[in-house]
Design a protein around this motif. Structure first.
Motif, PDB file in Angstrom:
ATOM      1  N   UNK A  27       0.827  -1.204   0.000  1.00  0.00           N
ATOM      2  CA  UNK A  27       0.000   0.000   0.000  1.00  0.00           C
ATOM      3  C   UNK A  27       0.866   1.261   0.000  1.00  0.00           C
ATOM      4  N   UNK A  28       1.916   1.274   0.790  1.00  0.00           N
ATOM      5  CA  UNK A  28       2.781   2.453   0.851  1.00  0.00           C
ATOM      6  C   UNK A  28       3.524   2.663  -0.460  1.00  0.00           C
ATOM      7  N   UNK A  29       3.964   1.566  -1.069  1.00  0.00           N
ATOM      8  CA  UNK A  29       4.635   1.675  -2.366  1.00  0.00           C
ATOM      9  C   UNK A  29       3.683   2.235  -3.415  1.00  0.00           C
ATOM     10  N   UNK A  30       2.451   1.707  -3.436  1.00  0.00           N
ATOM     11  CA  UNK A  30       1.452   2.206  -4.383  1.00  0.00           C
ATOM     12  C   UNK A  30       1.140   3.671  -4.119  1.00  0.00           C
ATOM     13  N   UNK A  31       1.086   4.041  -2.836  1.00  0.00           N
ATOM     14  CA  UNK A  31       0.812   5.427  -2.480  1.00  0.00           C
ATOM     15  C   UNK A  31       1.890   6.374  -2.978  1.00  0.00           C
ATOM     16  N   UNK A  32       3.133   5.933  -2.923  1.00  0.00           N
ATOM     17  CA  UNK A  32       4.226   6.785  -3.423  1.00  0.00           C
ATOM     18  C   UNK A  32       4.099   6.991  -4.932  1.00  0.00           C
ATOM     19  N   UNK A  33       3.735   5.943  -5.652  1.00  0.00           N
ATOM     20  CA  UNK A  33       3.517   6.077  -7.103  1.00  0.00           C
ATOM     21  C   UNK A  33       2.358   7.035  -7.367  1.00  0.00           C
ATOM     22  N   UNK A  34       1.267   6.831  -6.632  1.00  0.00           N
ATOM     23  CA  UNK A  34       0.064   7.657  -6.775  1.00  0.00           C
ATOM     24  C   UNK A  34       0.380   9.131  -6.548  1.00  0.00           C
ATOM     25  N   UNK A  35       0.986   9.421  -5.409  1.00  0.00           N
ATOM     26  CA  UNK A  35       1.272  10.805  -5.056  1.00  0.00           C
ATOM     27  C   UNK A  35       2.348  11.401  -5.955  1.00  0.00           C
ATOM     28  N   UNK A  36       3.373  10.595  -6.251  1.00  0.00           N
ATOM     29  CA  UNK A  36       4.476  11.094  -7.064  1.00  0.00           C
ATOM     30  C   UNK A  36       4.032  11.529  -8.445  1.00  0.00           C
ATOM     31  N   UNK A  37       3.266  10.679  -9.120  1.00  0.00           N
ATOM     32  CA  UNK A  37       2.847  11.003 -10.489  1.00  0.00           C
ATOM     33  C   UNK A  37       1.867  12.166 -10.505  1.00  0.00           C
ATOM     34  N   UNK A  38       0.875  12.143  -9.601  1.00  0.00           N
ATOM     35  CA  UNK A  38      -0.137  13.194  -9.630  1.00  0.00           C
ATOM     36  C   UNK A  38       0.434  14.548  -9.225  1.00  0.00           C
ATOM     37  N   UNK A  39       1.359  14.584  -8.268  1.00  0.00           N
ATOM     38  CA  UNK A  39       1.962  15.861  -7.896  1.00  0.00           C
ATOM     39  C   UNK A  39       2.964  16.338  -8.945  1.00  0.00           C
ATOM     40  N   UNK A  40       3.728  15.408  -9.508  1.00  0.00           N
ATOM     41  CA  UNK A  40       4.696  15.788 -10.540  1.00  0.00           C
ATOM     42  C   UNK A  40       3.992  16.406 -11.740  1.00  0.00           C
ATOM     43  N   UNK A  41       2.915  15.777 -12.194  1.00  0.00           N
ATOM     44  CA  UNK A  41       2.220  16.295 -13.377  1.00  0.00           C
ATOM     45  C   UNK A  41       1.531  17.623 -13.086  1.00  0.00           C
ATOM     46  N   UNK A  42       0.916  17.741 -11.903  1.00  0.00           N
ATOM     47  CA  UNK A  42       0.175  18.973 -11.620  1.00  0.00           C
ATOM     48  C   UNK A  42       1.108  20.152 -11.349  1.00  0.00           C
ATOM     49  N   UNK A  43       2.152  19.926 -10.558  1.00  0.00           N
ATOM     50  CA  UNK A  43       3.074  21.008 -10.233  1.00  0.00           C
ATOM     51  C   UNK A  43       4.034  21.284 -11.390  1.00  0.00           C
ATOM     52  N   UNK A  44       4.435  20.221 -12.095  1.00  0.00           N
ATOM     53  CA  UNK A  44       5.420  20.382 -13.162  1.00  0.00           C
ATOM     54  C   UNK A  44       4.841  20.819 -14.499  1.00  0.00           C
ATOM     55  N   UNK A  45       3.552  20.541 -14.739  1.00  0.00           N
ATOM     56  CA  UNK A  45       2.958  20.859 -16.044  1.00  0.00           C
ATOM     57  C   UNK A  45       1.688  21.700 -15.934  1.00  0.00           C
ATOM     58  N   UNK A  46       0.751  21.254 -15.081  1.00  0.00           N
ATOM     59  CA  UNK A  46      -0.523  21.980 -15.002  1.00  0.00           C
ATOM     60  C   UNK A  46      -0.343  23.379 -14.443  1.00  0.00           C
ATOM     61  N   UNK A  47       0.391  23.506 -13.349  1.00  0.00           N
ATOM     62  CA  UNK A  47       0.594  24.830 -12.754  1.00  0.00           C
ATOM     63  C   UNK A  47       1.314  25.790 -13.700  1.00  0.00           C
ATOM     64  N   UNK A  48       2.423  25.373 -14.351  1.00  0.00           N
ATOM     65  CA  UNK A  48       3.039  26.276 -15.336  1.00  0.00           C
ATOM     66  C   UNK A  48       2.087  26.649 -16.474  1.00  0.00           C
ATOM     67  N   UNK A  49       1.232  25.707 -16.902  1.00  0.00           N
ATOM     68  CA  UNK A  49       0.272  26.017 -17.970  1.00  0.00           C
ATOM     69  C   UNK A  49      -0.723  27.086 -17.503  1.00  0.00           C
ATOM     70  N   UNK A  50      -1.149  26.988 -16.247  1.00  0.00           N
ATOM     71  CA  UNK A  50      -2.080  27.988 -15.702  1.00  0.00           C
ATOM     72  C   UNK A  50      -1.395  29.347 -15.588  1.00  0.00           C
ATOM     73  N   UNK A  51      -0.160  29.341 -15.096  1.00  0.00           N
ATOM     74  CA  UNK A  51       0.586  30.602 -14.974  1.00  0.00           C
ATOM     75  C   UNK A  51       0.806  31.231 -16.342  1.00  0.00           C
ATOM     76  N   UNK A  52       1.153  30.427 -17.329  1.00  0.00           N
ATOM     77  CA  UNK A  52       1.346  30.918 -18.702  1.00  0.00           C
ATOM     78  C   UNK A  52       0.050  31.552 -19.213  1.00  0.00           C
ATOM     79  N   UNK A  53      -1.060  30.876 -18.984  1.00  0.00           N
ATOM     80  CA  UNK A  53      -2.359  31.397 -19.424  1.00  0.00           C
ATOM     81  C   UNK A  53      -2.660  32.739 -18.756  1.00  0.00           C
ATOM     82  N   UNK A  54      -2.389  32.808 -17.462  1.00  0.00           N
ATOM     83  CA  UNK A  54      -2.641  34.053 -16.717  1.00  0.00           C
ATOM     84  C   UNK A  54      -1.755  35.194 -17.226  1.00  0.00           C
ATOM     85  N   UNK A  55      -0.484  34.896 -17.511  1.00  0.00           N
ATOM     86  CA  UNK A  55       0.425  35.926 -18.017  1.00  0.00           C
ATOM     87  C   UNK A  55      -0.012  36.426 -19.398  1.00  0.00           C
ATOM     88  N   UNK A  56      -0.558  35.534 -20.206  1.00  0.00           N
ATOM     89  CA  UNK A  56      -1.006  35.916 -21.541  1.00  0.00           C
ATOM     90  C   UNK A  56      -2.277  36.747 -21.515  1.00  0.00           C
TER      91      UNK A  56
END
Length: 485
Positions: free
Chosen positions: A155-184
């Motif tokens: 369960x803990x191993x699965x949780x690390x995969x779950x949290x790692x992927x979802x946080x990496x994608x949201x902070x690494x891609x979604x947030x910059x996309x939102x900031x870019x949109x706001x700046x434009x």
């Protein structure tokens, strides 16, 4: 006032659950009563919205053009109705499952479940990308302890995969996309015709769209999908939450929302290279279906099925035709009721027999006739066959592909439908037509509350096919908004 209460009620339920932690009966009663009141509030919001009453709410403004605000629009109302109905049914099911399997930390489970529901509703009613992102992250963080509920190494191993992927994608891609949109644009507010049309053009449109698509990791488009099958170590009610009620639905909801209310169909249609969005969705549909064929564990097969079914919604969104947007919206509801029925059935089988593998299910249709009847109905919906609502949503997705002259999408929908049948029909055949491995098979269903819950969701899968008018009312409004963009 109703919108405010709708957003806050799950948090009040969470507090009530905490206060009754030493009294399981009172705790469970608060969960069911709170979910029931939530559904009533949602129905009131829906009726008011359809009558022409608009509702909006601002909590605070962080910066000019960056407010924590909420409003009603057809896609959000549709998503919130699904959340409201399925929170109640999943709570009923969870009570039977958690008690029937002697699960520990039940109070924590119900508290975090209520918090996740609140986050999902925040996403549904978000008036801008900033609000959506905040609640998107709250949903990730609140469901992580649910995924790791058992607390063992797997369960803990699965949780690390779950949290790692979802946080990496949201902070690494979604947030910059939102900031870019706001700046434009100077805003993150959603608009019916999109907000980027006069601010961005050329290949950069496709780059930004890819950042959004892959940044919304909860949509599970390959290659950012591994969190979803990893999370299958969680108890079945959590799987239902992930696959039908909140998490993945939040993902595909966000994709449609961004396509229609941030970009607009016309801007994406004119963007060089935007076909890559379609290729990614089509590849995910087919690849996930092929992988599902090879899974013997029932929940893992359902997990890869979910990945493919989610990308039907993404496919409908990125076909960039108003009727395909309608089909994608319908498929959010169709998949919610069909897939939650399948996971409920899997959990019932485990609770009654402790069987988890498809190869162990020979003859189980005679042992658990109600459960397997519900499983069959859910399977029909996932395949896209009448009399299940999945037929309607797939039909409009196919019509959208034809309208958009997207031959690739047509092939993907037809081929994946055959693959869906290939990984669901053998389960049904084995359950009814193969002799049980241990004879005689004694009839033994799961606890009554669990069977009741899966019976309700299976019935809704049929009723939405027979009486789809209310569902169509909202989906048609979403189509009209898409046509304006």
């Amino acid at each position: 006032m109703t919108l405010q209460l709708t957003l806050l009620l799950p948090l009040l339920v969470m507090v009530g659950i905490a206060l009754c932690r030493r009294n399981p009966d009172a705790r469970d009663a608060i969960t069911l009563v709170g979910a029931s009141v939530q559904l009533i509030l949602m129905l009131q919001l829906y009726q008011g919205y359809m009558a022409g009453d608009s509702a909006s709410l601002v909590w605070f403004e962080l910066l000019p053009g960056l407010a924590m605000s909420f409003e009603l629009e057809p896609l959000g109302v549709l998503f919130a109705l699904i959340i409201g109905f399925l929170w109640l049914i999943t709570s009923l099911y969870a009570i039977g499952y958690m008690r029937g399997n002697g699960e520990s930390h039940q109070t924590r489970f119900y508290m975090l479940f209520a918090l996740a529901i609140s986050a999902a509703l925040g996403i549904a009613f978000s008036a801008n990308l900033f609000t959506l992102f905040v609640f998107y992250e709250v949903l990730t963080l609140s469901t992580f302890p649910l995924v790791t509920h058992k607390g063992n190494e797997n369960a803990m191993k699965a949780g690390r995969v779950y949290l790692g992927i979802l946080l990496f994608t949201s902070v690494g891609l979604l947030l910059p996309a939102i900031i870019w949109t706001w700046m434009l644009t100077g805003t993150t507010d959603f608009a019916s015709a999109g907000i980027l049309a006069e601010h961005l053009d050329g290949p950069l449109v496709t780059v930004l769209a890819l950042m959004f698509l892959l940044g919304i990791g909860k949509a599970a488009v390959m290659p950012v999908h591994r969190w979803l099958p990893a999370a299958m170590v969680a108890p079945t009610p959590v799987s239902a939450l992930l696959h039908a009620v909140a998490v993945v639905k939040a993902g595909v909801f966000c994709v449609i929302k961004v396509v229609v209310y941030v970009f607009g169909l016309e801007l994406l249609q004119q963007a060089p290279g935007s076909e890559i969005l379609l290729y990614l969705a089509g590849f995910t549909v087919i690849s996930a279906s092929v992988v599902a064929l090879r899974q013997d564990n029932l929940k893992r097969r359902l997990a890869f099925s979910t990945i493919g079914q989610l990308s039907y919604v993404v496919l409908g969104a990125v076909m960039l035709a108003p009727i395909s947007i309608l089909g994608a919206s319908l498929h959010i509801a169709a998949h919610a009721f069909g897939k939650i029925t399948l996971f409920f059935a899997a959990g019932s089988i485990y609770t009654a027999t402790k069987k988890t593998e498809i190869s162990q299910l020979n003859g189980i249709g005679h042992q658990m006739p109600i459960t397997m009847a519900a499983f069959t109905i859910g399977s029909l919906s996932m395949i896209g066959l009448p009399p299940a609502v999945g037929f309607i949503s797939k039909w409009y997705l196919l019509m959208g592909a034809i309208e958009a002259e997207q031959q690739l999408a047509i092939v993907v929908i037809l081929l994946s439908t055959l693959l869906n049948a290939a990984y669901f029909v053998p389960v049904i055949y084995a359950a009814y037509f193969k002799p049980a491995d241990t004879m005689p098979a004694v009839r033994k269903e799961a606890p009554t509350v669990m069977v009741t819950a899966l019976g309700i969701t299976a019935a809704m899968t049929l009723l939405l096919f027979a009486f789809p008018n209310r569902l169509f009312e909202l989906a048609e409004q979403i189509r009209l908004v898409a046509a304006l963009s």
